[in-house]
Write a protein that holds these residues in place. Structure first.
Motif, PDB file in Angstrom:
ATOM      1  N   ALA A  32       3.631   6.048  -5.487  1.00 24.82           N
ATOM      2  CA  ALA A  32       3.553   6.201  -6.945  1.00 24.82           C
ATOM      3  C   ALA A  32       2.456   7.186  -7.319  1.00 24.82           C
ATOM      4  CB  ALA A  32       3.302   4.841  -7.594  1.00 24.82           C
ATOM      5  N   ALA A  33       1.302   7.093  -6.668  1.00 32.77           N
ATOM      6  CA  ALA A  33       0.195   8.005  -6.958  1.00 32.77           C
ATOM      7  C   ALA A  33       0.565   9.447  -6.601  1.00 32.77           C
ATOM      8  CB  ALA A  33      -1.050   7.570  -6.192  1.00 32.77           C
ATOM      9  N   GLY A  90       0.813  -1.209   0.000  1.00 34.34           N
ATOM     10  CA  GLY A  90       0.000   0.000   0.000  1.00 34.34           C
ATOM     11  C   GLY A  90       0.847   1.258   0.000  1.00 34.34           C
ATOM     12  N   ALA A  91       1.953   1.245   0.752  1.00 33.02           N
ATOM     13  CA  ALA A  91       2.843   2.409   0.791  1.00 33.02           C
ATOM     14  C   ALA A  91       3.476   2.664  -0.577  1.00 33.02           C
ATOM     15  CB  ALA A  91       3.929   2.196   1.847  1.00 33.02           C
ATOM     16  N   VAL A 138       6.668   4.537   6.279  1.00 33.97           N
ATOM     17  CA  VAL A 138       5.965   3.273   6.528  1.00 33.97           C
ATOM     18  C   VAL A 138       6.834   2.103   6.070  1.00 33.97           C
ATOM     19  CG1 VAL A 138       3.975   1.858   5.877  1.00 33.97           C
ATOM     20  CG2 VAL A 138       3.654   4.282   6.416  1.00 33.97           C
ATOM     21  N   LEU A 139       7.410   2.227   4.886  1.00 34.99           N
ATOM     22  CA  LEU A 139       8.302   1.176   4.378  1.00 34.99           C
ATOM     23  C   LEU A 139       9.473   0.952   5.323  1.00 34.99           C
ATOM     24  CD1 LEU A 139       8.552   2.090   0.578  1.00 34.99           C
ATOM     25  CD2 LEU A 139       7.454   0.077   1.545  1.00 34.99           C
ATOM     26  N   LEU A 189       7.746  -0.787  -9.901  1.00 34.55           N
ATOM     27  CA  LEU A 189       8.692  -1.907 -10.022  1.00 34.55           C
ATOM     28  C   LEU A 189       9.047  -2.459  -8.649  1.00 34.55           C
ATOM     29  CD1 LEU A 189      11.091  -0.581 -12.825  1.00 34.55           C
ATOM     30  CD2 LEU A 189       9.475  -2.482 -12.998  1.00 34.55           C
ATOM     31  N   GLY A 190       9.163  -1.573  -7.662  1.00 35.64           N
ATOM     32  CA  GLY A 190       9.436  -2.030  -6.302  1.00 35.64           C
ATOM     33  C   GLY A 190       8.319  -2.902  -5.765  1.00 35.64           C
ATOM     34  N   ALA A 191       7.067  -2.522  -6.059  1.00 33.58           N
ATOM     35  CA  ALA A 191       5.927  -3.339  -5.620  1.00 33.58           C
ATOM     36  C   ALA A 191       5.961  -4.706  -6.293  1.00 33.58           C
ATOM     37  CB  ALA A 191       4.626  -2.619  -5.942  1.00 33.58           C
TER      38      ALA A 191
END
Length: 412
Positions: A306-307, A300-301, A334-335, A397-399
């Protein structure tokens, strides 16, 4: 928990010094009317400051897992005091280039060593079932204190002057807080901060040389840590691009707009927004993890970042840039809190220092690579929509990478 409170105060003093030193140095190099800065100069400064420590960081981690951490925190802060004082003298006399960056490197490198030592010590002052909350408190409030230290430096610079001499006096104030951090750390009993066990060879040279391998092996052996690294490094790459563009926009493009300020005061406002995002993340992350689990919180983070990058950063106007700073920093914190707690829970105490410094090293390498790549492509005024789109894709890409590692772990 008096041990946690004392460790927290030591972090506060250390990070207040960080805020003053970094803002003072940024003012001296990037927003000094007596000096000039272009994208490649800024990227070169990041490289000189971060890359050398990136290569010695894992070796420092091995020392954190070998030496008494209480003694290490005391002496490291005192060494940082000398490095900050020397940097201020060079700034005040008009020094620049490799000599200035080398001294700043020493001060910043020791600061990161202290930060790794504080993180590695945390499990020794709180129960294991409170690590996520304690880490959220320590990391979040520490980041806020660093922001306040930076604001203090901006205020001092307005009083003492924006030239070399004023910048030197501003930067030198940081020594008060490094001495305070050393004094607070000295109040711990010997051995109370670990390491509780040492799994290194008797030969200290061999022990230090094994820092890279041991840290990597421990991280790869903990799937939650490995997946978290993938997500966090994607964020760091996107953040590096945004950081360079923000500095250039503040220096060369943005102008004052009502309450919003450009230049170094504008960066101060952006830091306050980032600090608010950090504070909110510290408050919400333990709740998000309890309700949705670490896996969904990380994903979610990344999606939220990205948004924010696309919706708020891409217009490249001052008000939305400030909102983007808040949202992206919230997501990044958060990450970080999720990954920090995974390291503290999944890595044994005999290796946690090496993993944290490896983590910090890879952070630095990713940031420098992103800033350097962006510097080669961006115009002087910082207006580069293509780079912000690339930063947005870094989060996505990280997600995807996080999901791939997590699924592989479940399949195993």
């Amino acid at each position: 928990m008096p041990g946690f409170r004392r460790l927290l105060f030591a972090r506060f003093a250390s990070q207040w010094a960080d805020g003053i030193f970094r803002a003072g140095l940024a003012g001296a190099v990037l927003f000094n009317p007596e000096r000039a800065a272009d994208p490649l100069t800024i990227a070169g400064g990041f490289a000189v400051l971060l890359l050398p420590y990136s290569f010695i960081g894992p070796f420092a981690g091995a020392l954190l897992d070998r030496w008494d951490r209480r003694r290490t925190l005391v002496f490291a802060n005192l060494l940082r005091t000398a490095a900050i004082a020397a940097t201020a003298i060079v700034v005040g006399t008009g020094g620049e280039g490799a000599g200035l960056f080398a001294l700043a490197l020493v001060a910043e490198g020791i600061s990161r060593f202290v930060g790794s030592g504080l993180s590695a010590s945390l499990p020794h002052v709180v129960p294991v079932n409170t690590l996520v909350s304690a880490n959220a408190i320590a990391t979040t409030t520490g980041a806020m204190v660093a922001v306040l230290g930076g604001g203090c430096a901006i205020g001092l610079r307005a009083v003492l002057g924006s030239g070399d001499v004023g910048s030197a006096w501003t930067t030198s104030v940081a020594v008060v807080f490094t001495v305070a951090s050393a004094a607070i750390a000295a109040q711990f009993a010997r051995g109370s901060l670990g390491p509780s066990t040492v799994d290194e060879p008797a030969d200290p040279v061999l022990a230090v040389a094994r820092g890279y391998v041991d840290g990597a092996r421990a991280a790869l052996g903990a799937p939650r840590v490995t997946a978290g690294f993938v997500a966090l490094f994607a964020h760091r790459a996107a953040y590096g691009i945004s950081l360079l563009l923000t500095v250039l926009l503040m220096r060369y493009s943005f102008t004052d707009l009502g309450l919003f300020r450009a230049g170094l005061p504008g960066l101060g406002q952006m830091a306050l927004m980032a600090g608010a995002g950090t504070l909110l993340a510290g408050f919400l992350t333990p709740r998000l993890v309890r309700r949705f689990g670490r896996h969904r919180a990380v994903l979610g983070a990344l999606v939220a970042a990205a948004a924010a990058q696309a919706g708020l950063g891409l217009p490249m106007v001052l008000p939305t840039a400030l909102l983007a700073s808040f949202a992206i920093t919230f997501a990044g914190q958060v990450l970080k809190l999720c990954v920090d707690s995974a390291i503290q829970q999944d890595i044994g105490d005999e290796a946690v220092g090496r993993v944290f410094t490896l983590y910090d090293t890879l952070f630095n390498l990713t940031l420098v690579a992103a800033v350097s790549g962006a510097a080669a492509l961006t115009p002087l005024d910082g207006h580069s929509p293509a780079l912000l789109i690339i930063a947005t894709f870094c989060y996505l890409l990280g997600a995807a990478g996080y999901l791939a590692v997590a699924r592989r772990d479940r399949a195993a």
